[in-house]
Scaffold this active site. Structure first.
Site, PDB file in Angstrom:
ATOM      1  CG  ASP A   1       0.977   7.773  14.548  1.00 23.37           C
ATOM      2  OD1 ASP A   1      -0.074   7.678  13.890  1.00 23.37           O
ATOM      3  OD2 ASP A   1       1.909   6.941  14.446  1.00 23.37           O
TER       4      ASP A   1
ATOM      5  CG  HIS B   1       4.949   8.944  12.427  1.00 22.53           C
ATOM      6  ND1 HIS B   1       5.801   8.548  11.421  1.00 22.53           N
ATOM      7  CD2 HIS B   1       3.714   8.533  12.052  1.00 22.53           C
ATOM      8  CE1 HIS B   1       5.110   7.908  10.492  1.00 22.53           C
ATOM      9  NE2 HIS B   1       3.845   7.891  10.852  1.00 22.53           N
TER      10      HIS B   1
ATOM     11  CG  HIS C   1       4.364   5.912   7.362  1.00 24.36           C
ATOM     12  ND1 HIS C   1       3.643   5.606   8.494  1.00 24.36           N
ATOM     13  CD2 HIS C   1       5.419   5.053   7.332  1.00 24.36           C
ATOM     14  CE1 HIS C   1       4.240   4.596   9.122  1.00 24.36           C
ATOM     15  NE2 HIS C   1       5.305   4.243   8.426  1.00 24.36           N
TER      16      HIS C   1
ATOM     17  CB  ALA D   1       1.877  -1.024  14.113  1.00 24.34           C
TER      18      ALA D   1
ATOM     19  CG  LEU E   1       4.999  -0.286  12.282  1.00 28.14           C
ATOM     20  CD1 LEU E   1       4.311  -1.034  11.144  1.00 28.14           C
ATOM     21  CD2 LEU E   1       6.487  -0.626  12.309  1.00 28.14           C
TER      22      LEU E   1
ATOM     23  CE  LYS F   1       0.842   9.716   6.534  1.00 27.80           C
ATOM     24  NZ  LYS F   1       0.306   9.420   7.865  1.00 27.80           N
TER      25      LYS F   1
ATOM     26  CG  HIS G   1      -4.435   7.048  13.041  1.00 34.25           C
ATOM     27  ND1 HIS G   1      -4.454   6.699  11.706  1.00 34.25           N
ATOM     28  CD2 HIS G   1      -3.142   7.289  13.355  1.00 34.25           C
ATOM     29  CE1 HIS G   1      -3.208   6.724  11.232  1.00 34.25           C
ATOM     30  NE2 HIS G   1      -2.401   7.083  12.219  1.00 34.25           N
TER      31      HIS G   1
ATOM     32  CG  HIS H   1      -4.914  -0.863  16.744  1.00 32.37           C
ATOM     33  ND1 HIS H   1      -5.402  -1.156  15.484  1.00 32.37           N
ATOM     34  CD2 HIS H   1      -3.832  -0.072  16.549  1.00 32.37           C
ATOM     35  CE1 HIS H   1      -4.632  -0.565  14.576  1.00 32.37           C
ATOM     36  NE2 HIS H   1      -3.683   0.088  15.189  1.00 32.37           N
TER      37      HIS H   1
ATOM     38  CG  HIS I   1      -0.024  11.834  12.542  1.00 29.68           C
ATOM     39  ND1 HIS I   1       1.029  11.442  11.750  1.00 29.68           N
ATOM     40  CD2 HIS I   1      -0.838  10.751  12.597  1.00 29.68           C
ATOM     41  CE1 HIS I   1       0.862  10.197  11.358  1.00 29.68           C
ATOM     42  NE2 HIS I   1      -0.278   9.757  11.866  1.00 29.68           N
TER      43      HIS I   1
ATOM     44  NE  ARG J   1      -7.668   3.117  14.012  1.00 23.80           N
ATOM     45  CZ  ARG J   1      -6.465   3.149  13.479  1.00 23.80           C
ATOM     46  NH1 ARG J   1      -6.265   3.741  12.311  1.00 23.80           N
ATOM     47  NH2 ARG J   1      -5.439   2.586  14.095  1.00 23.80           N
TER      48      ARG J   1
END
Length: 350
Positions: A253, A180, A142, A269, A225, A104, A17, A257, A15, A19
């Site tokens: 996860d 998560h 999620h 988050a 989150l 997902k 991210h 950012h 899992h 981007r």
């Protein structure tokens, strides 16, 4: 005598991210350095909802890595973003592609870039879920309700009752990853659920409880989150991750950012852990005397659930201090990694 080196099969991140664009170019090498494969989240803007979009996104990931002359061998495992309008025919196409490995579920409004998510899974998703069950394409959830009447600290437990239990009754052979997980209720559910159910656990939920959000003031870089929970839940997650159950495996996860977006009046988050993920997990496992269980959690359980072979190569961590930087470069900005400014007792050496 304390272990001075830890050698395990090369792990995977189930899992993450990555981007897109300049942010992708800044972060992808961090994941590729430690992990051979990664399940890549589809919540871009716009989201990745078709097989063609997933194939194109995979190409951009590989191009971003190649542009850096990266020495790492890395395979992104793509996912589709489930919406109320996803056709069942897309599932067959996704499975046949060999590129898409899961779908997902983001409950609409649950987290970053989730506004296009599902409003009522069992109302709108029946045909799609049937196709996923038939083609053995896992559903990644999620696991939080978005009902404003439910306390933010209770949303995972309520999701089990409202969504997971009815979902398992209707689609008992559907592979489901409860992503998560953050609570004792989540760990207990996954441990004892009937059928093919598994869960990923992040490093922040193994290492920190909700006090970390408020130590010395509001700490936005610990805000993610699902949110950090009480100590009793952290202990339950540690027990699950270090158990001999094959249902729990590594999923960072990791969510990039830029610094300003985390520290603004309504901050984003997500915790960024790709830079030092294995060191974080090793610290958590050692805290309960279970370093010997890290390989199963990081390298074996995930491939077994997804029907893939574990990686043949190995990686090594050594007992040496790792000073976590206060910030890392992110595109033309900065990102603050999880536990910035602190030190970990383990260092990844490749």
């Amino acid at each position: 005598m304390a272990t001075e080196q830890l050698r395990i099969r090369r792990p995977d991140d189930w899992h993450v991210h990555l981007r897109d664009g300049s942010v992708l170019a800044s972060v992808v090498a961090h994941t590729a350095r430690q992990f051979a494969r990664a399940i890549v989240m589809p919540n871009l803007t716009p989201p990745v909802t078709t097989t063609e979009q997933a194939v194109a996104y995979r190409s951009r990931i590989m191009s971003a890595l190649a542009a850096q002359d990266s020495p790492y061998t890395f395979t992104p495992l793509m996912t589709l973003y489930l919406t109320d309008n996803t056709p069942a025919s897309e599932i067959e196409k996704a499975k046949a592609s060999g590129v898409v490995h899961a779908v997902k579920l983001y409950p609409a409004g649950a987290t970053t870039n989730s506004d296009a998510g599902v409003t009522d899974l069992l109302k709108y998703g029946g045909a799609v879920l049937e196709a996923m069950q038939k083609h053995e394409l896992p559903l990644l959830v999620h696991g939080e309700v978005t009902d404003p009447d439910v306390d933010v600290f209770d949303r995972e437990a309520v999701f089990i009752d409202r969504v997971m239990l009815p979902l398992r009754r209707q689609f008992p052979e559907l592979k489901v990853v409860f992503e998560h997980i953050t609570t004792k209720e989540g760990a207990d559910y996954v441990m004892h659920a009937e059928g093919p159910v598994a869960a990923t656990i992040t490093p922040q939920h193994l290492l920190y409880n909700r006090n970390a959000l408020f130590q010395g003031g509001l700490r936005p870089h610990w805000y993610c989150l699902p949110i950090l929970k009480r100590e009793v839940h952290r202990q339950a997650l540690l027990a699950a991750a270090t158990s001999d159950s094959p249902r729990f495996f590594l999923g960072t996860d990791s969510a990039p950012h830029v610094k300003g977006q985390k520290e603004k009046d309504c901050g984003c988050a997500g915790c960024y852990s790709a830079f030092h993920a294995l060191e974080l997990y090793a610290t958590a496992f050692e805290s309960v005397g279970k370093l010997d269980r890290l390989e199963a959690f990081a390298s074996l359980n995930g491939p077994a659930f997804y029907g893939l072979e574990p990686n043949a190569e190995h990686v090594t961590l050594e007992r040496a201090p790792l000073a976590i930087p206060q910030a890392l470069a992110l595109a033309n900005d900065q990102i603050v990694p999880l536990a910035a400014g602190e030190s970990l007792p383990w260092r990844f050496v490749g």
